[in-house]
Design a protein around this motif. Sequence first.
Motif, PDB file in Angstrom:
ATOM      1  N   GLU A  15       0.247  -2.570   8.246  1.00 19.21           N
ATOM      2  CA  GLU A  15       1.138  -1.415   8.135  1.00 19.21           C
ATOM      3  C   GLU A  15       0.792  -0.601   6.903  1.00 19.21           C
ATOM      4  O   GLU A  15       0.094  -1.060   5.997  1.00 19.21           O
ATOM      5  CB  GLU A  15       2.602  -1.864   8.038  1.00 19.21           C
ATOM      6  N   SER A  17       2.934   2.283   4.211  1.00 16.60           N
ATOM      7  CA  SER A  17       4.213   2.879   3.851  1.00 16.60           C
ATOM      8  C   SER A  17       3.992   4.099   2.976  1.00 16.60           C
ATOM      9  O   SER A  17       3.136   4.089   2.096  1.00 16.60           O
ATOM     10  CB  SER A  17       5.093   1.872   3.098  1.00 16.60           C
ATOM     11  N   ARG A  19       6.056   5.192   0.793  1.00 18.28           N
ATOM     12  CA  ARG A  19       6.836   5.107  -0.438  1.00 18.28           C
ATOM     13  C   ARG A  19       6.004   4.490  -1.540  1.00 18.28           C
ATOM     14  O   ARG A  19       5.210   3.583  -1.304  1.00 18.28           O
ATOM     15  CB  ARG A  19       8.089   4.260  -0.222  1.00 18.28           C
ATOM     16  N   ASP A  25       9.293   8.968  -1.622  1.00 20.36           N
ATOM     17  CA  ASP A  25       8.441   9.323  -0.495  1.00 20.36           C
ATOM     18  C   ASP A  25       7.297  10.196  -1.008  1.00 20.36           C
ATOM     19  O   ASP A  25       7.532  11.237  -1.623  1.00 20.36           O
ATOM     20  CB  ASP A  25       9.243  10.085   0.564  1.00 20.36           C
ATOM     21  N   VAL A  58       3.601   8.111  12.750  1.00 22.64           N
ATOM     22  CA  VAL A  58       4.417   7.832  11.570  1.00 22.64           C
ATOM     23  C   VAL A  58       5.867   7.771  12.014  1.00 22.64           C
ATOM     24  O   VAL A  58       6.386   8.719  12.620  1.00 22.64           O
ATOM     25  CB  VAL A  58       4.245   8.922  10.493  1.00 22.64           C
ATOM     26  N   GLN A  62       6.626   5.161   7.849  1.00 19.03           N
ATOM     27  CA  GLN A  62       5.734   4.011   7.936  1.00 19.03           C
ATOM     28  C   GLN A  62       4.870   4.110   9.191  1.00 19.03           C
ATOM     29  O   GLN A  62       5.228   4.788  10.153  1.00 19.03           O
ATOM     30  CB  GLN A  62       6.525   2.703   7.979  1.00 19.03           C
ATOM     31  N   SER A  64       2.702   1.344  11.769  1.00 19.38           N
ATOM     32  CA  SER A  64       2.414  -0.044  12.097  1.00 19.38           C
ATOM     33  C   SER A  64       1.236  -0.107  13.063  1.00 19.38           C
ATOM     34  O   SER A  64       1.226   0.595  14.076  1.00 19.38           O
ATOM     35  CB  SER A  64       3.647  -0.714  12.724  1.00 19.38           C
ATOM     36  N   TYR A 120      -0.359  -6.353   0.060  1.00 17.53           N
ATOM     37  CA  TYR A 120      -0.197  -4.898  -0.032  1.00 17.53           C
ATOM     38  C   TYR A 120      -1.112  -4.368  -1.139  1.00 17.53           C
ATOM     39  O   TYR A 120      -1.193  -4.941  -2.219  1.00 17.53           O
ATOM     40  CB  TYR A 120       1.250  -4.534  -0.375  1.00 17.53           C
ATOM     41  N   GLY A 133       1.290   5.734  -1.608  1.00 22.21           N
ATOM     42  CA  GLY A 133       1.974   4.715  -0.829  1.00 22.21           C
ATOM     43  C   GLY A 133       1.274   3.374  -0.916  1.00 22.21           C
ATOM     44  O   GLY A 133       0.542   3.088  -1.870  1.00 22.21           O
ATOM     45  N   PRO A 160       8.391  -5.197   8.471  1.00 22.66           N
ATOM     46  CA  PRO A 160       8.119  -3.928   7.786  1.00 22.66           C
ATOM     47  C   PRO A 160       8.746  -3.913   6.407  1.00 22.66           C
ATOM     48  O   PRO A 160       9.907  -4.273   6.223  1.00 22.66           O
ATOM     49  CB  PRO A 160       8.760  -2.886   8.708  1.00 22.66           C
ATOM     50  N   SER A 161       7.958  -3.516   5.414  1.00 26.12           N
ATOM     51  CA  SER A 161       8.427  -3.528   4.037  1.00 26.12           C
ATOM     52  C   SER A 161       9.040  -2.187   3.667  1.00 26.12           C
ATOM     53  O   SER A 161       8.556  -1.139   4.066  1.00 26.12           O
ATOM     54  CB  SER A 161       7.271  -3.820   3.092  1.00 26.12           C
ATOM     55  N   THR A 162      10.130  -2.221   2.929  1.00 28.90           N
ATOM     56  CA  THR A 162      10.764  -0.984   2.488  1.00 28.90           C
ATOM     57  C   THR A 162      10.884  -0.912   0.976  1.00 28.90           C
ATOM     58  O   THR A 162      11.404   0.056   0.447  1.00 28.90           O
ATOM     59  CB  THR A 162      12.177  -0.853   3.092  1.00 28.90           C
TER      60      THR A 162
END
Length: 214
Positions: A15, A17, A19, A25, A58, A62, A64, A120, A133, A160-162
Amino acid sequence: MADAVRGYLVVTVAEASGRNKDEQDVWDPNFFEGYVKVEIRGKPPVPTVKVSSSVKRVLAGQISWQEEIVCDVLEGANELRLMLCKEKRNAATGAVGQSIVAACGIYVDDILEAVPIDKYFELFKPKNGGDGGFIRVAMNFSTESPEEAAAGNQVAPYVPSTSFKKYSKSSTEAEEAELNEDLTDSPGGGKRRIPFGKILVLAGAGGGLVFAQR
């Protein structure tokens, strides 16, 4: 004569992200679809190995994939680049090209010393080196066959990481990287903190690089 193959690197692209570590963002709101281009490079005459993932949408900042990519690692290859890209169409000719949204790179020897890994990596935007990101990939290597590397490339259950708070500026000293003074200075100057080993940052569309190392 065919180029000598050192082994096979299996990269599972999980994935990405939009962020950064401060929960901001950082992707362009007009970035709707993307793919990952993996390149393994060396100094000439070592050819560059290039493999791309499929294009995915997107969703909520995110993307995936959960997609496996196999790359030959040639003798003399020393850089792996992970590039988050989007397709760019020429309005005049209709030809489809690529535009790099954000990217990072790792020294091949660092990867081979650490595999198998599931991690990551922080991404940086081209030209200005701003936050781009994060991307999660798992990697494993085999000198025998891609199948052997894939068999050992066990990715943890996908969630999914936030949040990337663990990459905040309060990271330990062991996670700090100092720029190599003999190479190009970072656009922002000073130091970067990196999540893994040695990393090289794409600092320009023309391939200008900033190397950071422990």
